[in-house]
Design a protein around this motif. Structure first.
Motif, PDB file in Angstrom:
ATOM      1  N   ARG A  95       6.716   1.758  -8.744  1.00 52.82           N
ATOM      2  CA  ARG A  95       5.397   1.592  -8.147  1.00 52.82           C
ATOM      3  C   ARG A  95       4.255   1.391  -9.156  1.00 52.82           C
ATOM      4  NH1 ARG A  95       8.019   1.190  -3.893  1.00 52.82           N
ATOM      5  NH2 ARG A  95       7.203   1.843  -1.868  1.00 52.82           N
ATOM      6  N   MET A  96       4.480   1.621 -10.427  1.00 55.55           N
ATOM      7  CA  MET A  96       3.388   1.553 -11.393  1.00 55.55           C
ATOM      8  C   MET A  96       3.710   0.513 -12.468  1.00 55.55           C
ATOM      9  SD  MET A  96       2.677   5.675 -11.724  1.00 55.55           S
ATOM     10  CE  MET A  96       1.234   5.474 -12.756  1.00 55.55           C
ATOM     11  N   PRO A  97       3.285  -0.725 -12.266  1.00 54.59           N
ATOM     12  CA  PRO A  97       3.602  -1.778 -13.248  1.00 54.59           C
ATOM     13  C   PRO A  97       2.877  -1.557 -14.573  1.00 54.59           C
ATOM     14  CG  PRO A  97       2.088  -2.589 -11.582  1.00 54.59           C
ATOM     15  CD  PRO A  97       2.514  -1.223 -11.128  1.00 54.59           C
ATOM     16  N   PHE A  98       3.588  -1.805 -15.658  1.00 56.20           N
ATOM     17  CA  PHE A  98       2.990  -1.748 -16.993  1.00 56.20           C
ATOM     18  C   PHE A  98       3.772  -2.706 -17.885  1.00 56.20           C
ATOM     19  CE2 PHE A  98       6.120   1.637 -16.593  1.00 56.20           C
ATOM     20  CZ  PHE A  98       6.918   1.465 -17.718  1.00 56.20           C
ATOM     21  N   VAL A 160      11.207   0.748  -0.012  1.00 57.96           N
ATOM     22  CA  VAL A 160      10.082   1.264   0.770  1.00 57.96           C
ATOM     23  C   VAL A 160       8.933   0.261   0.689  1.00 57.96           C
ATOM     24  CG1 VAL A 160       8.410   3.140   1.019  1.00 57.96           C
ATOM     25  CG2 VAL A 160      10.763   3.639   0.325  1.00 57.96           C
ATOM     26  N   PRO A 161       8.419  -0.216   1.818  1.00 56.95           N
ATOM     27  CA  PRO A 161       7.354  -1.237   1.788  1.00 56.95           C
ATOM     28  C   PRO A 161       6.125  -0.765   1.013  1.00 56.95           C
ATOM     29  CG  PRO A 161       8.235  -0.986   4.012  1.00 56.95           C
ATOM     30  CD  PRO A 161       8.816   0.132   3.193  1.00 56.95           C
ATOM     31  N   THR A 162       5.627  -1.621   0.162  1.00 55.28           N
ATOM     32  CA  THR A 162       4.429  -1.275  -0.618  1.00 55.28           C
ATOM     33  C   THR A 162       3.177  -1.257   0.259  1.00 55.28           C
ATOM     34  OG1 THR A 162       4.164  -3.613  -1.209  1.00 55.28           O
ATOM     35  CG2 THR A 162       5.384  -2.202  -2.750  1.00 55.28           C
ATOM     36  N   ASP A 165       1.889   2.153   0.702  1.00 56.50           N
ATOM     37  CA  ASP A 165       1.097   2.640  -0.431  1.00 56.50           C
ATOM     38  C   ASP A 165      -0.345   2.127  -0.332  1.00 56.50           C
ATOM     39  OD1 ASP A 165       3.745   3.071  -0.947  1.00 56.50           O
ATOM     40  OD2 ASP A 165       3.636   2.578  -3.065  1.00 56.50           O
ATOM     41  N   GLN A 166      -0.470   0.848  -0.001  1.00 58.28           N
ATOM     42  CA  GLN A 166      -1.807   0.250   0.079  1.00 58.28           C
ATOM     43  C   GLN A 166      -2.635   0.895   1.181  1.00 58.28           C
ATOM     44  OE1 GLN A 166      -0.933  -3.889   0.610  1.00 58.28           O
ATOM     45  NE2 GLN A 166       0.007  -4.116  -1.425  1.00 58.28           N
ATOM     46  N   ALA A 167      -1.978   1.168   2.325  1.00 66.18           N
ATOM     47  CA  ALA A 167      -2.703   1.820   3.422  1.00 66.18           C
ATOM     48  C   ALA A 167      -3.140   3.223   3.026  1.00 66.18           C
ATOM     49  CB  ALA A 167      -1.814   1.871   4.665  1.00 66.18           C
ATOM     50  N   ALA A 168      -2.274   3.955   2.327  1.00 61.18           N
ATOM     51  CA  ALA A 168      -2.621   5.302   1.875  1.00 61.18           C
ATOM     52  C   ALA A 168      -3.730   5.265   0.841  1.00 61.18           C
ATOM     53  CB  ALA A 168      -1.385   5.995   1.311  1.00 61.18           C
ATOM     54  N   THR A 169      -3.716   4.248  -0.013  1.00 58.67           N
ATOM     55  CA  THR A 169      -4.769   4.114  -1.029  1.00 58.67           C
ATOM     56  C   THR A 169      -6.123   3.878  -0.376  1.00 58.67           C
ATOM     57  OG1 THR A 169      -3.166   3.212  -2.612  1.00 58.67           O
ATOM     58  CG2 THR A 169      -5.498   2.826  -3.068  1.00 58.67           C
ATOM     59  N   LEU A 170      -6.144   3.063   0.683  1.00 59.98           N
ATOM     60  CA  LEU A 170      -7.399   2.818   1.407  1.00 59.98           C
ATOM     61  C   LEU A 170      -7.935   4.094   2.050  1.00 59.98           C
ATOM     62  CD1 LEU A 170      -6.628  -0.619   3.119  1.00 59.98           C
ATOM     63  CD2 LEU A 170      -8.106  -0.183   1.148  1.00 59.98           C
ATOM     64  N   ARG A 177      -0.101  12.025  -3.976  1.00 58.78           N
ATOM     65  CA  ARG A 177       0.007  12.149  -2.516  1.00 58.78           C
ATOM     66  C   ARG A 177       0.918  11.071  -1.952  1.00 58.78           C
ATOM     67  NH1 ARG A 177      -5.469  12.986   0.643  1.00 58.78           N
ATOM     68  NH2 ARG A 177      -3.886  13.303   2.268  1.00 58.78           N
ATOM     69  N   ILE A 178       0.822   9.866  -2.475  1.00 52.50           N
ATOM     70  CA  ILE A 178       1.711   8.790  -2.020  1.00 52.50           C
ATOM     71  C   ILE A 178       3.162   9.147  -2.352  1.00 52.50           C
ATOM     72  CG2 ILE A 178       2.351   6.382  -2.387  1.00 52.50           C
ATOM     73  CD1 ILE A 178      -0.614   5.801  -2.925  1.00 52.50           C
ATOM     74  N   PHE A 179       3.357   9.662  -3.549  1.00 49.42           N
ATOM     75  CA  PHE A 179       4.704  10.043  -3.988  1.00 49.42           C
ATOM     76  C   PHE A 179       5.276  11.152  -3.118  1.00 49.42           C
ATOM     77  CE2 PHE A 179       7.121  13.083  -6.654  1.00 49.42           C
ATOM     78  CZ  PHE A 179       8.233  12.303  -6.906  1.00 49.42           C
ATOM     79  N   GLY A 180       4.476  12.193  -2.871  1.00 45.12           N
ATOM     80  CA  GLY A 180       5.000  13.360  -2.173  1.00 45.12           C
ATOM     81  C   GLY A 180       5.045  13.231  -0.665  1.00 45.12           C
ATOM     82  N   LEU A 181       4.077  12.514  -0.083  1.00 44.29           N
ATOM     83  CA  LEU A 181       3.960  12.470   1.378  1.00 44.29           C
ATOM     84  C   LEU A 181       4.511  11.200   2.011  1.00 44.29           C
ATOM     85  CD1 LEU A 181       0.365  13.979   1.800  1.00 44.29           C
ATOM     86  CD2 LEU A 181       2.576  15.154   1.895  1.00 44.29           C
ATOM     87  N   ILE A 182       4.667  10.150   1.225  1.00 46.42           N
ATOM     88  CA  ILE A 182       5.123   8.882   1.800  1.00 46.42           C
ATOM     89  C   ILE A 182       6.480   8.452   1.245  1.00 46.42           C
ATOM     90  CG2 ILE A 182       4.593   6.416   2.013  1.00 46.42           C
ATOM     91  CD1 ILE A 182       1.651   7.147   2.015  1.00 46.42           C
ATOM     92  N   VAL A 183       6.576   8.350  -0.081  1.00 50.08           N
ATOM     93  CA  VAL A 183       7.785   7.785  -0.679  1.00 50.08           C
ATOM     94  C   VAL A 183       8.962   8.745  -0.593  1.00 50.08           C
ATOM     95  CG1 VAL A 183       8.797   6.869  -2.799  1.00 50.08           C
ATOM     96  CG2 VAL A 183       6.429   6.317  -2.207  1.00 50.08           C
ATOM     97  N   LEU A 184       8.772   9.984  -1.020  1.00 46.53           N
ATOM     98  CA  LEU A 184       9.898  10.924  -1.029  1.00 46.53           C
ATOM     99  C   LEU A 184      10.528  11.133   0.348  1.00 46.53           C
ATOM    100  CD1 LEU A 184       9.121  13.819  -3.555  1.00 46.53           C
ATOM    101  CD2 LEU A 184      10.675  11.887  -3.787  1.00 46.53           C
ATOM    102  N   PRO A 185       9.750  11.336   1.421  1.00 45.11           N
ATOM    103  CA  PRO A 185      10.406  11.502   2.732  1.00 45.11           C
ATOM    104  C   PRO A 185      11.232  10.298   3.158  1.00 45.11           C
ATOM    105  CG  PRO A 185       8.140  12.274   2.819  1.00 45.11           C
ATOM    106  CD  PRO A 185       8.293  11.576   1.504  1.00 45.11           C
ATOM    107  N   LEU A 186      10.871   9.103   2.684  1.00 47.76           N
ATOM    108  CA  LEU A 186      11.586   7.895   3.082  1.00 47.76           C
ATOM    109  C   LEU A 186      12.835   7.628   2.241  1.00 47.76           C
ATOM    110  CD1 LEU A 186       8.563   5.512   3.775  1.00 47.76           C
ATOM    111  CD2 LEU A 186       9.999   6.710   5.434  1.00 47.76           C
ATOM    112  N   VAL A 187      13.021   8.386   1.170  1.00 52.02           N
ATOM    113  CA  VAL A 187      14.220   8.190   0.337  1.00 52.02           C
ATOM    114  C   VAL A 187      15.097   9.444   0.350  1.00 52.02           C
ATOM    115  CG1 VAL A 187      13.123   6.480  -1.154  1.00 52.02           C
ATOM    116  CG2 VAL A 187      12.996   8.899  -1.775  1.00 52.02           C
ATOM    117  N   ARG A 188      15.008  10.220   1.422  1.00 48.37           N
ATOM    118  CA  ARG A 188      15.824  11.434   1.517  1.00 48.37           C
ATOM    119  C   ARG A 188      17.326  11.177   1.403  1.00 48.37           C
ATOM    120  NH1 ARG A 188      13.390  14.464   6.674  1.00 48.37           N
ATOM    121  NH2 ARG A 188      13.253  12.277   7.324  1.00 48.37           N
TER     122      ARG A 188
END
Length: 271
Positions: A95-98, A160-162, A165-170, A177-188
């Motif tokens: 999720r974090m491009p560098f 997991v659709p990005t 993440d964008q909706a949560a960022t808005l 919060r995105i990591f703990g509340l959105i991404v992790l539950p979807l990759v159980r």
């Protein structure tokens, strides 16, 4: 008609494969309740004089309860650390491009190609320098991160659709919060798969605990079971009793997480 015949043949093949896989475990249990049984004896599905004396001898010879707790504690801690480190690293790679992200990820995955036997000497020197010989921390420290775990969870997080993440960022959510509340539950499912794999690897680990741990009371289960084998004679019923006990935690863990493991392997594209 042809479809039914193919289904019957497939079921027969699956049943035969299951019997082949189950037989070693069944033979180990039968040997453990057969006093005086050896590897050269013909296995009997119903022992002549079944007895639990091998289990009694096992706990009389060794502080077996303490040994099981040693392995269980190390396996739980190893699994917990790998879940934390792997999930955080996987989120960064997903999720974090560098600049150079793919190169770093490739180098990280390349460490999976190095067998443990190659790393034993430098790791031992490092643990000796840190004063961690004959300590649980010395066993635990090299296994707190897992390249396989990062790969597994990254593949799951990529699915997991990005847009989430964008909706949560808005809505004002940050990365944690995105990591703990959105991404992790979807990759159980992938987390459950990694839990089983990490626990299994730690539970069955032999070489590294054998090198680091010196005190008998601190030994792990595989090392203690290896010590039961004598130079000339071995009481295989006692050894198999220990093997049966060592199988039970993994069997219970797999039964409880079977559904998630299948979903995780299918979802991450592993074969």
């Amino acid at each position: 008609m042809r479809k039914n015949r193919n289904l019957i043949v497939l079921n027969i093949i699956v049943i035969l494969g299951a019997l082949v896989m189950v037989f070693p475990f069944l033979w180990a249990f039968i040997t453990s309740i057969s006093p005086g049984a050896g590897l050269s004896s013909t296995p009997q599905l119903i022992p002549d004089n079944p007895s639990l004396s091998a289990y009694v001898q096992l706990f009389d010879r060794l502080p077996f309860g303490k040994i099981v707790l040693n392995s269980l504690g190390l396996a739980v801690l190893t699994t917990g650390f790998q879940l934390i480190t792997s999930s955080l690293a996987a989120y960064v790679f997903s999720r974090m491009p560098f600049r150079g992200r793919n190169v770093v990820f490739a180098v990280y995955l390349a460490t999976m190609m190095l067998p443990m036997q190659v790393l034993v000497v430098p790791l031992f020197v490092e643990m000796k320098t840190l004063g961690l010989i004959d300590s649980y921390l010395g066993v635990l420290l090299p296994s707190i991160a897992s390249a396989f775990g990062v790969f597994l969870l990254r593949q799951a997080m990529n699915s997991v659709p990005t847009e989430l993440d964008q909706a949560a960022t808005l809505d004002g959510a940050g990365h944690f919060r995105i990591f703990g509340l959105i991404v992790l539950p979807l990759v159980r499912p992938a987390l459950a798969t990694l839990t089983v794999f990490s626990f299994l690897n730690s539970w069955n680990s032999f070489l590294w605990p054998l090198i680091i741990l010196r005190t008998p009371e601190m030994k792990t289960l595989p090392v203690a079971l290896a010590g039961l084998q004598g130079q000339f004679t071995t009481q295989w019923d006692v050894v198999m009793a220990g093997s049966v006990i060592s199988i039970l935690p993994m069997l219970a863990l797999y039964i409880f997480t079977q559904k998630y493991i299948i979903q995780g392997v299918a979802g991450t594209g592993l074969k």
